[in-house]
Design a protein around this motif. Structure first.
Motif, PDB file in Angstrom:
ATOM      1  N   LEU B  51       3.377 -10.576   6.702  1.00 27.67           N
ATOM      2  CA  LEU B  51       2.925 -10.006   7.973  1.00 27.67           C
ATOM      3  C   LEU B  51       4.039  -9.162   8.578  1.00 27.67           C
ATOM      4  N   PHE B  52       5.271  -9.631   8.417  1.00 28.30           N
ATOM      5  CA  PHE B  52       6.402  -8.830   8.891  1.00 28.30           C
ATOM      6  C   PHE B  52       6.498  -7.529   8.098  1.00 28.30           C
ATOM      7  N   VAL B  53       6.306  -7.643   6.796  1.00 31.94           N
ATOM      8  CA  VAL B  53       6.362  -6.449   5.958  1.00 31.94           C
ATOM      9  C   VAL B  53       5.337  -5.429   6.439  1.00 31.94           C
ATOM     10  N   ALA B  54       4.110  -5.929   6.717  1.00 29.68           N
ATOM     11  CA  ALA B  54       3.040  -5.033   7.165  1.00 29.68           C
ATOM     12  C   ALA B  54       3.475  -4.298   8.424  1.00 29.68           C
ATOM     13  N   THR B  55       4.067  -5.017   9.363  1.00 26.18           N
ATOM     14  CA  THR B  55       4.466  -4.391  10.624  1.00 26.18           C
ATOM     15  C   THR B  55       5.634  -3.435  10.426  1.00 26.18           C
ATOM     16  N   PHE B  56       6.629  -3.886   9.649  1.00 23.74           N
ATOM     17  CA  PHE B  56       7.805  -3.025   9.441  1.00 23.74           C
ATOM     18  C   PHE B  56       7.425  -1.738   8.714  1.00 23.74           C
ATOM     19  N   GLN B  57       6.508  -1.853   7.790  1.00 25.35           N
ATOM     20  CA  GLN B  57       6.076  -0.661   7.077  1.00 25.35           C
ATOM     21  C   GLN B  57       5.525   0.356   8.063  1.00 25.35           C
ATOM     22  N   SER B  58       4.677  -0.120   8.982  1.00 23.41           N
ATOM     23  CA  SER B  58       4.071   0.787   9.954  1.00 23.41           C
ATOM     24  C   SER B  58       5.110   1.338  10.916  1.00 23.41           C
ATOM     25  N   LEU B  59       6.055   0.512  11.325  1.00 20.34           N
ATOM     26  CA  LEU B  59       7.110   1.001  12.221  1.00 20.34           C
ATOM     27  C   LEU B  59       7.943   2.054  11.510  1.00 20.34           C
ATOM     28  N   GLY B  60       8.213   1.828  10.249  1.00 25.46           N
ATOM     29  CA  GLY B  60       8.969   2.798   9.469  1.00 25.46           C
ATOM     30  C   GLY B  60       8.250   4.134   9.389  1.00 25.46           C
ATOM     31  N   ILE B  61       6.946   4.072   9.216  1.00 31.03           N
ATOM     32  CA  ILE B  61       6.168   5.318   9.140  1.00 31.03           C
ATOM     33  C   ILE B  61       6.210   6.051  10.485  1.00 31.03           C
ATOM     34  N   LEU B  62       6.168   5.276  11.566  1.00 33.20           N
ATOM     35  CA  LEU B  62       6.263   5.899  12.900  1.00 33.20           C
ATOM     36  C   LEU B  62       7.581   6.648  13.039  1.00 33.20           C
ATOM     37  N   VAL B  63       8.661   6.008  12.621  1.00 30.48           N
ATOM     38  CA  VAL B  63       9.976   6.636  12.736  1.00 30.48           C
ATOM     39  C   VAL B  63      10.013   7.913  11.897  1.00 30.48           C
ATOM     40  N   VAL B  92      -3.060  -5.958   5.446  1.00 24.62           N
ATOM     41  CA  VAL B  92      -3.332  -7.397   5.386  1.00 24.62           C
ATOM     42  C   VAL B  92      -4.770  -7.672   4.930  1.00 24.62           C
ATOM     43  N   ALA B  93      -5.733  -7.024   5.619  1.00 22.31           N
ATOM     44  CA  ALA B  93      -7.131  -7.378   5.367  1.00 22.31           C
ATOM     45  C   ALA B  93      -7.596  -6.885   4.003  1.00 22.31           C
ATOM     46  N   LEU B  94      -7.170  -5.672   3.651  1.00 25.39           N
ATOM     47  CA  LEU B  94      -7.660  -5.137   2.377  1.00 25.39           C
ATOM     48  C   LEU B  94      -6.769  -5.571   1.216  1.00 25.39           C
ATOM     49  N   ASN B  95      -5.479  -5.252   1.355  1.00 21.82           N
ATOM     50  CA  ASN B  95      -4.566  -5.464   0.237  1.00 21.82           C
ATOM     51  C   ASN B  95      -4.299  -6.948  -0.009  1.00 21.82           C
ATOM     52  N   LEU B  96      -3.906  -7.673   1.028  1.00 18.98           N
ATOM     53  CA  LEU B  96      -3.553  -9.084   0.813  1.00 18.98           C
ATOM     54  C   LEU B  96      -4.783  -9.935   0.511  1.00 18.98           C
ATOM     55  N   LEU B  97      -5.914  -9.630   1.151  1.00 17.57           N
ATOM     56  CA  LEU B  97      -7.110 -10.444   0.883  1.00 17.57           C
ATOM     57  C   LEU B  97      -7.612 -10.200  -0.546  1.00 17.57           C
ATOM     58  N   SER B  98      -7.520  -8.944  -0.980  1.00 18.91           N
ATOM     59  CA  SER B  98      -7.901  -8.643  -2.357  1.00 18.91           C
ATOM     60  C   SER B  98      -7.029  -9.435  -3.327  1.00 18.91           C
ATOM     61  N   GLN B  99      -5.725  -9.452  -3.047  1.00 17.77           N
ATOM     62  CA  GLN B  99      -4.820 -10.210  -3.922  1.00 17.77           C
ATOM     63  C   GLN B  99      -5.132 -11.705  -3.871  1.00 17.77           C
ATOM     64  N   TYR B 100      -5.439 -12.192  -2.671  1.00 18.73           N
ATOM     65  CA  TYR B 100      -5.709 -13.629  -2.524  1.00 18.73           C
ATOM     66  C   TYR B 100      -6.933 -14.041  -3.350  1.00 18.73           C
ATOM     67  N   PHE B 101      -8.011 -13.304  -3.180  1.00 14.63           N
ATOM     68  CA  PHE B 101      -9.221 -13.675  -3.919  1.00 14.63           C
ATOM     69  C   PHE B 101      -9.043 -13.445  -5.422  1.00 14.63           C
TER      70      PHE B 101
END
Lengths: 347, 271
Positions: B51-63, B92-101
């Motif tokens: 979840l941190f990765v997801a947020t940091f990725q988006s913050l990085g893109i903003l920068v 999270v919803a698409l990538n991580l859930l796909s991996q989970y299932f």
């Protein structure tokens, strides 16, 4: 016993399973002529045909008994169990559980039995108590009921100390016991357990079998157990079906199966280094013993065994002998005599 | 007779008995609640780092985008902030859930659910709802930081409370379908990653610089409508009808994709 005796189990009459929906009193599972074929695996190499994992399995499990499926890895035990639990559709044949046709209505299996598979990945990241409680809720219990039953089961199995720890962080045996706890929440008249005690220490094993016994005594629960552990099979099973290469090659009480090799005893000899082949009795033995390294095993009549023991416990043979045991036949001996493949059973 | 050569007597056996009563099956909503609760609890153990990765990725893109897009009330800035925020949902919803299932299916974990009398929809919706919930904090953080970096009004950030569940439904349904239908675990991971990359490229890059074929693709992606809805709320006088329209598309796609995920689950568990 002739070869035809053994290889003809598929001649079972089918009228009952295929016809009337009723079941006989006291019957829990009736499996008739079950066939399941897997397509040839990609790694199997050219020319490898489809694999007949179940090749005409017929058996009956009575209510309230602990019934075992014994056989080496790859014998088709798990495939059979997956068909009983509605996870896998057979190519042909019928499965009836407590009077319900689970081939036609696989969804009913979940309302009749609790299943402990070999994998725990659905529960791995939950705590032990939440895994048990959630499983109970998904088995149709209300929240309070699931919670109290889960707590009771954890206490019964001695898991309170690790109730708050995630399954993934437990040892293999503890994780297995936690999964077994989840199986017990939300009572079912049939428990299908696929190698439930793998990796468990003796305390955990005992917890499993006393929990099973209690449910059997109080509620007449039936247990279908998959195992390749001969010792366990001998001690806990009421009856056992020996499965080999997708067929049931024998089905009886452990004692009944052992009676097949009655009269024979097994002599195990372990030499310190090399066997003293200059001793005539040892040289003779060398020809008929099953030799694995320093260990020699021979199955023979008690009289001959006595002579052999006398021969190897005197003189130079005894000096070269590290250890020896003389034992009555085990289920493994019966299994080998029945023609099962060697070496797949755990002792 | 010790062998099965003579199967148990069928003629002179005891009298027939009636079929045993079936235990009640779990009902849809309680089972959904139980799955949802269990999935949320899993996050404590397994998912927090991602979840941190997801947020940091988006913050990085903003920068990164701050270097090429001017701050202030312009369409490009709106898109960048909205796209980065919704990207957390896609991750999270698409990538991580796909991996989970995908993993659950590959390791036999689905058997656990398949041998419980639980409706398919409870398992799929419970997991999807939990994964969508995980995204909310990260999305809010990204949106707030983005609004500050690009000098956009933060007054309408509340709209995320609609965007996250609706885009979350659409994307998690898609993720679940990928995970449940992929023949191998690696393919489930690949599909999840591709979906997220699409959401990244098509959601974050300002629309006016994209060629027409890419725009068509963009219109096909469900996350686009979440991005659009959110982006509209940054303008001085938001077109609320258009926002509602975009959210309605999200909701529609969400319904369809969750229904498809339920079917995919049934297919994966009955072989």
């Amino acid at each position: 016993m002739s070869e035809t005796d053994r290889r003809a189990p598929r001649a079972a009459p089918q009228g009952e399973a295929a016809g009337t929906p009723g079941r006989r009193a006291g019957q829990c599972c009736a499996v008739r002529d079950l066939v399941k074929t897997y397509p040839a695996g990609r790694g199997a190499g050219a020319g490898a045909g489809p694999v007949r994992a179940n090749d005409g399995i017929t058996l009956d499990v009575r209510q309230g008994e602990v019934f075992g499926l014994l056989g080496p890895n790859g014998a088709g035990k798990s495939t059979l169990v997956r068909q009983l639990t509605g996870l896998l559709r057979p190519d042909s044949g019928s499965v009836e559980i407590l009077g319900h046709d689970v081939v036609r209505h696989p969804e009913r299996a979940a309302r009749l039995l609790a299943y402990l598979g070999q994998e725990s990945s659905a529960l791995d990241e939950l705590t032990v108590s939440l895994a048990a409680e959630t499983t109970g809720r998904l088995r149709g219990l209300g929240r309070a009921q699931a919670r109290s039953q889960a707590a009771d089961v954890l206490t019964e199995l001695g898991l309170e100390g690790i109730a708050g720890r995630p399954l993934a962080k437990l040892s293999g045996g503890q994780r297995r016991l936690a999964c077994f706890a989840a199986v017990l929440v939300g009572e079912r008249p049939l428990l299908v357990l696929d190698e439930p005690t793998t990796g468990m220490d003796p305390v955990a094993r005992r917890a499993v079998w006393s929990a099973v016994d209690r449910r059997r005594a109080e509620h007449g629960v039936t247990v279908l157990l998959v195992t390749h552990n001969v010792i366990e099979a001998e001690t806990v099973l009421d009856r056992v079906a020996v499965v080999d290469e997708g067929r049931v090659i024998a089905c009886d009480t452990p004692g009944g199966l052992k009676a097949l090799v009655d009269g024979d005893v097994r002599l195990d000899l372990v030499w310190r280094t090399e066997a003293p082949l200059e001793v005539p009795a040892v040289a003779l033995l060398a020809e008929r013993a099953e030799r694995t390294g320093r260990r020699w095993t021979v199955r023979t009549s008690p009289e001959q065994a006595r002579e052999l023991v006398a021969a190897v416990t005197t003189g130079p043979a005894f000096a070269a002998l590290d250890d020896f045991t003389l034992a009555t036949p085990s289920l493994e001996d019966a299994y080998l005599k029945l023609g099962g493949r060697h070496g797949g059973l755990a002792k | 007779m010790t062998l099965l050569s003579a199967p148990p007597q069928t003629t002179a056996g005891p009298p027939p008995a009636a079929p045993a009563p079936l235990a009640p099956a779990a009902r849809l909503l309680p089972a959904l609640a139980a799955v949802y609760r269990a999935q949320l609890a899993r996050a404590k153990v397994a998912r927090i780092p991602l979840l941190f990765v997801a947020t940091f990725q988006s913050l990085g893109i903003l920068v990164m985008m701050r270097g090429v897009v001017d701050p202030g009330d312009n369409a490009a800035a709106h898109t960048v902030v909205a796209g980065s925020s919704v990207l957390v949902v896609a991750f999270v919803a698409l990538n991580l859930l796909s991996q989970y299932f995908g993993r659950l299916r590959a390791t036999g974990g689905l058997d656990h659910y398949a041998t419980l009398p639980v409706p398919a929809a409870s398992v799929v919706l419970g997991a999807a709802a939990a994964y969508a919930s995980f995204t909310l904090p990260g999305t809010l953080v990204t949106a707030a930081v983005g609004a500050w970096m690009f000098a956009l009004p933060a007054a309408h950030l509340w709209v995320l409370l609609l965007v996250v569940p609706l885009a979350g439904a659409a994307l998690s349904g898609l993720g679940a379908v990928c995970g449940l239908l992929a023949p191998r675990q690696e393919i489930a991971t690949l599909l999840g990653q591709l979906g997220m990359s699409a959401a990244l490229l098509l959601g974050v890059l300002p629309v006016e610089r994209l060629p027409q074929p890419v725009l068509w693709l963009r219109d096909l992606l469900p996350s686009t409508y979440g991005v659009e809805a959110f982006a509209r709320t940054f303008s001085a006088s938001p077109d609320w009808a258009a926002v509602a329209g975009d959210l309605a598309v999200c909701a529609g796609v969400g319904l369809v994709s969750l229904a498809a995920a339920t079917l995919a689950y049934r297919r994966a568990t009955t072989r």
